[in-house]
Design an enzyme around this catalytic site. Structure first.
Site, PDB file in Angstrom:
ATOM      1  N   ASP A   1      15.125  80.516  20.764  1.00 26.37           N
ATOM      2  CA  ASP A   1      15.713  79.678  21.822  1.00 26.37           C
ATOM      3  C   ASP A   1      17.221  79.855  22.064  1.00 26.37           C
ATOM      4  OD1 ASP A   1      13.320  78.732  20.877  1.00 26.37           O
ATOM      5  OD2 ASP A   1      13.976  76.683  20.596  1.00 26.37           O
TER       6      ASP A   1
ATOM      7  N   GLN B   1      18.916  80.620  18.468  1.00 29.56           N
ATOM      8  CA  GLN B   1      18.227  80.563  17.184  1.00 29.56           C
ATOM      9  C   GLN B   1      18.177  81.970  16.611  1.00 29.56           C
ATOM     10  OE1 GLN B   1      16.204  77.568  15.533  1.00 29.56           O
ATOM     11  NE2 GLN B   1      18.287  77.254  16.231  1.00 29.56           N
TER      12      GLN B   1
ATOM     13  N   TYR C   1      18.021  74.071  13.495  1.00 22.65           N
ATOM     14  CA  TYR C   1      17.127  74.305  14.632  1.00 22.65           C
ATOM     15  C   TYR C   1      17.846  74.063  15.966  1.00 22.65           C
ATOM     16  CZ  TYR C   1      12.730  75.113  12.073  1.00 22.65           C
ATOM     17  OH  TYR C   1      11.715  75.643  11.320  1.00 22.65           O
TER      18      TYR C   1
ATOM     19  N   GLU D   1       8.497  70.298  23.168  1.00 23.21           N
ATOM     20  CA  GLU D   1       9.704  70.862  22.570  1.00 23.21           C
ATOM     21  C   GLU D   1      10.799  70.985  23.626  1.00 23.21           C
ATOM     22  OE1 GLU D   1       8.505  73.554  18.828  1.00 23.21           O
ATOM     23  OE2 GLU D   1       8.251  74.608  20.714  1.00 23.21           O
TER      24      GLU D   1
HETATM   25  C1  FRU Z   1      11.099  76.272  20.153  1.00 26.58           C
HETATM   26  C2  FRU Z   1      11.362  75.797  18.727  1.00 26.58           C
HETATM   27  C3  FRU Z   1      12.155  74.499  18.712  1.00 26.58           C
HETATM   28  C4  FRU Z   1      12.815  74.551  17.379  1.00 26.58           C
HETATM   29  C5  FRU Z   1      13.137  76.002  17.237  1.00 26.58           C
HETATM   30  C6  FRU Z   1      13.127  76.526  15.838  1.00 26.58           C
HETATM   31  O1  FRU Z   1      10.851  77.634  20.225  1.00 26.58           O
HETATM   32  O2  FRU Z   1      10.143  75.639  18.023  1.00 26.58           O
HETATM   33  O3  FRU Z   1      11.391  73.349  18.932  1.00 26.58           O
HETATM   34  O4  FRU Z   1      13.962  73.749  17.302  1.00 26.58           O
HETATM   35  O5  FRU Z   1      12.176  76.701  18.005  1.00 26.58           O
HETATM   36  O6  FRU Z   1      13.583  77.853  15.799  1.00 26.58           O
END
Ligand code: FRU
Length: 465
Positions: A23, A39, A82, A209
């Site tokens: 993300d 991420q 996250y 999410e």
């Molecule tokens: C979405 C997700 C989020 C989480 C992150 C972890 O792709 O699952 O909900 O914060 O990726 O990497």
């Protein structure tokens, strides 16, 4: 690097040099500089923990890789920093300049199933006065601050300012396996009070999410990524979805959304977890993850050392029908170099896989092929646009995606190494996919009637530190 790996390298899509990306996080423009966090798991394919990688740019096209901005370092984020967002507080720094606040979910795992037990989600904040160095972590919300009817899945704070107050949204999974959004409010963006939740009339997936709010032309749109929708023929074709609910009133007055109004933001194979922000020119800009969790196809074939990239920044606008349109920010046009006309009845051969192809004034049906591997076709009779792979090596497991489309007026295809972004009808419908070309030249075949068809060679040097 092998010839194939070189061919798949992106020029203007942000990707890590090695390791994993998912993300986009903390998108903002701060003191003039654009910041794109994401991420990151640099140890991939070895098992590792997620932190925030960091790219910065003055112009949205030339980027600097600033390495990892956040890594797990406190008990409250020990298994991952996250996803989350940025808030720029005007005049919020001690010297009266702007202050960057970053909010994210600290993920903690224990023994257990990680759904109903065995997991903690903490909302954590850091601040920055220069966009480069970050303060100590401050835990703002802990599991006891969430409603009691939830599972342990609560995450992805999206924070914004509205009428002098601050609001935070969190994505959540209820104990009865229904996804929803929690809303918190604050007067200082640090101490948060639970305000309520937004749910769908009928269950719409087990988890939502990455919630976001888009506020444009006096309308609010709630963006979420629902997980667990049953796939249908021309909808919910991916493992998980990313889309939005157009809201009839302010998001702050919304408790219930009509799930039948949910609109997918992108119909391609590789699009998830989009995030939006306002830049200093007041543009609403969206960047998505060009990837898909838990997909049965790969984005790192042939031992590729990096996995996934981001979409180009897209400006979001409201179309005549009140639905959202996305279009590459105009800065992307600045990467256009040598241009070559394309014969709409035949196509063109381009020297490599870095191109921007535009077709305007399309009439009737269309067929457009890339390398004989990826075929795009529009049929007015069937009222649909399809994107299908006919070459297994280029597809790496991808097959076909279709979307309902009554008419097709224009098409823009951005090709960048191993990425394709397709914008139909000036961004009213978008399809993004990864692909893995097997030859160096790009063969464009076309059967269409249109007023203008042109291609540009695309420059750009995405940093790959
Ligand atoms: C979405 C997700 C989020 C989480 C992150 C972890 O792709 O699952 O909900 O914060 O990726 O990497």
């Amino acid at each position: 690097m092998t010839a194939a790996h070189e061919r798949w390298t992106t020029r203007y899509h942000l990707a890590p040099h090695t390791g994993w990306l998912n993300d986009p996080n903390g998108l903002c423009q701060f003191h003039g500089t654009y910041h794109v966090f994401y991420q990151a798991d640099p140890s991939w394919p070895a098992p590792g923990k997620k932190g925030w990688g960091h790219f910065a740019s003055r112009d949205l096209v030339s980027w600097e890789d600033l390495g990892e901005a956040l890594v797990p370092s406190i008990p409250e984020d020990k298994d991952g920093a996250y996803s989350g967002s940025a808030l720029v507080v005007h005049g919020g720094a001690p010297d009266g300049r702007d202050l960057m606040r970053l909010y994210y979910t600290g993920n903690v795992k224990y023994e257990g199933d990680h759904i109903h037990t065995g997991r903690d989600a903490n909302e954590v904040m850091v601040t920055s006065e220069d966009g480069l160095s970050f303060s100590e972590k401050q835990v703002l919300l802990r599991p006891e601050d969430y409603p009691s009817d939830l599972t342990r899945h609560v995450r992805d704070p999206f924070v914004w300012e509205q009428d002098g107050c601050y609001y935070m949204m969190l994505g959540a999974r209820r104990a009865d396996d229904v996804g929803d959004v929690l809303l918190y409010e604050s007067t200082d963006a640090v101490a948060w009070t639970y305000r309520g939740r937004i749910e769908s009339e009928r269950p719409f997936g087990y988890m939502w999410e990455c919630p976001n709010v888009i506020q444009l032309d006096g309308h609010d749109y709630l963006v979420v990524c629902p997980q667990g929708l049953p796939s249908g023929e021309a909808r919910w074709q991916n493992v998980y979805q990313a889309g939005y609910f157009p809201l009839p009133q302010s998001v702050l007055d919304t408790q219930v959304v009509d799930e039948s109004c949910f609109v997918e933001l992108d119909y391609g194979f590789d699009f998830y977890a989009p995030q939006v922000f306002r830049d200093e020119r007041d543009r609403c800009i969206l960047i998505g993850w060009m990837g898909m969790p838990d997909a049965d196809y790969t984005s790192a074939p042939d031992g590729l050392a990096w996995c996934h990239c981001l979409t180009v920044p897209r400006e979001v606008s409201v179309g005549k029908d009140g639905l959202l349109c996305q279009w590459p920010v105009t800065e992307i046009d600045g990467l256009r170099g040598f241009s070559q006309p394309v014969d709409p009845a035949v196509g063109a051969i381009l020297p490599h896989h870095y191109a921007d192809i535009e077709l305007e004034g399309i009439e009737g049906d269309l067929e457009l092929g890339l390398d004989g591997a990826l075929e795009l076709s529009f049929s007015a009779g069937a009222g649909q646009l399809s994107m299908a792979f006919v070459d297994e090596r280029a597809a790496a497991g991808r097959t076909e995606r279709i979307l309902p489309l009554e008419s097709l007026h224009d098409l823009r295809v951005l090709i960048d190494g191993s990425t394709v972004e397709i914008y139909a009808n000036h961004g009213a419908a978008v399809l993004s996919t990864r692909w893995f070309p097997t030859v160096d030249t790009l063969l464009v075949t076309m059967h269409a009637t249109c007023e203008r068809a042109c291609s540009w060679e695309m420059g750009g040097e995405a940093p790959r530190a």
